[in-house]
Design an enzyme around this catalytic site. Structure first.
Site, mmCIF file in Angstrom:
data_model
loop_
_atom_site.group_PDB
_atom_site.id
_atom_site.type_symbol
_atom_site.label_atom_id
_atom_site.label_comp_id
_atom_site.label_asym_id
_atom_site.label_seq_id
_atom_site.Cartn_x
_atom_site.Cartn_y
_atom_site.Cartn_z
ATOM 1 N NE ARG A 241 -4.123 -1.748 0.104
ATOM 2 C CZ ARG A 241 -4.139 -2.854 -0.610
ATOM 3 N NH1 ARG A 241 -3.075 -3.162 -1.379
ATOM 4 N NH2 ARG A 241 -5.180 -3.674 -0.579
ATOM 5 C CD GLU A 270 -2.444 3.117 -7.383
ATOM 6 O OE1 GLU A 270 -3.361 2.371 -7.820
ATOM 7 O OE2 GLU A 270 -1.543 2.728 -6.637
ATOM 8 C CG HIS A 289 -2.023 -0.893 -8.092
ATOM 9 N ND1 HIS A 289 -2.716 -0.134 -7.190
ATOM 10 C CD2 HIS A 289 -1.910 -2.118 -7.509
ATOM 11 C CE1 HIS A 289 -3.024 -0.849 -6.120
ATOM 12 N NE2 HIS A 289 -2.542 -2.070 -6.307
#
Length: 322
Positions: A241, A270, A289
């Site tokens: 994270r 993001e 990601h």
């Protein structure tokens, strides 16, 4: 609720693969499914897009559903999020608005593999060497870092951290681990050394990898003081994270050469804005990601999302999150 003319929005289908990743035909007679490839981070635009949908399918924690958004979606009845834990959905607000929230299964294998992809690429300078080779640059310009005999420090030794540890051991690395709740029994079970403290792990590791859940005690766990403990030759990898590592402090440490490099798959924002400093930070290997973005995982996510929808429509919701 009638089961005719229901509409389902599938969000952030960047690769346009949601439709092909599961058999949506099992609900086609009851639900119209619409997929969106783009990402909306503006709440007003998101509320407008979702106003006419009864069901929303969202991947992981890519889209936040706070009370302020849920309160603006009176038609929404079912929210399906991949995985069985989601920190960006206000579950109390969902319940207040009569929204059922369901999850799906997932695999711990993809993030383990991506962790090692980043770590190995950093250690051997894969990206700059490949770029130089393909663009006519110099033949050999980096000096690789060995893994065998080096120390891998893991922040977290859960399901994912444990698998990362075992691969490190297979490479002949000395593996240590630390977290506030980590026991010697768990460390012994995996076959690694329990570090005496976070400070010790950071100061004595050649490679540090983060595998912790985000919470009040882990948010900002690695900031400027912690980065200062690391060796100038050390590397940091975070596929967990973003908020666990102070992004600004990491960028500064990389720009000043205080650590050898970092690999990131998670970010404070993001998708990353085009002018975000992460895009131009030296000694940083970054991926958008991708930790859970694999064919098999998507088949699980979307396949079980269809199951969740079908079960909800049949009046017996499954995998309900609270």
């Amino acid at each position: 609720m009638t089961t005719t003319s229901l509409r389902c929005a599938v969000l952030d289908d960047h690769q346009d693969v949601a439709a092909a990743s599961a058999d949506w035909s099992t609900i086609a007679d009851r639900v119209e499914v619409v997929t969106y490839r783009d990402h909306l981070d503006d709440e007003d635009r998101l509320a407008a897009r979702l106003a006419d949908f009864d069901i929303v399918v969202t991947l992981r924690e890519r889209v936040a559903f706070p009370a302020s958004l849920l309160d603006r979606l009176p038609r929404l009845a079912l929210l399906v999020a991949s995985g069985m834990r989601n920190s960006v959905i206000d579950h109390a607000a969902a319940a207040r608005n009569g929204v059922t929230v369901c999850g799906t299964g997932s695999s711990s294998t993809p993030p383990v593999e991506l962790t090692w992809a980043l770590l190995l690429a950093l250690a051997r300078g894969i990206v700059p060497e490949n770029t130089a080779l393909r663009t006519g640059g110099p033949w050999q310009q980096t000096l690789g870092a060995d893994l065998h005999g080096r120390r891998l420090g893991l922040l977290g030794l859960g399901k994912i951290g444990g698998r990362v540890a075992r691969i490190g051991l297979a490479f002949g690395m000395e593996v240590t681990a630390w977290s506030r709740n980590l026991t010697r029994e768990r460390a012994d079970e995996v076959g690694v050394t329990l570090a005496g403290s976070q400070r010790e792990l950071l100061a004595e590791s050649d490679f540090v990898s983060v595998h912790l859940a985000l919470g009040d005690r882990t948010r900002g766990l690695i900031g400027a003081p912690e980065l200062a403990l690391m060796r100038p030759s050390a590397y940091l990898v975070n596929t967990s994270r973003a908020a666990i590592v102070d992004q600004d402090a990491l960028i500064e440490a990389l720009r000043e050469g205080r650590i050898a490099g970092a690999g990131l798959d998670v970010f404070d924002i993001e998708p990353l804005p085009r002018d975000h400093p992460v895009r131009t930070t030296p000694h940083l290997l970054a991926t958008p990601h991708l930790g859970y973005v694999t064919r098999d995982n998507y088949a699980t996510y979307y396949g079980e999302a269809v199951e969740d929808i079908r079960a909800y429509l049949d009046g017996a919701p499954v995998r309900v999150l609270r």
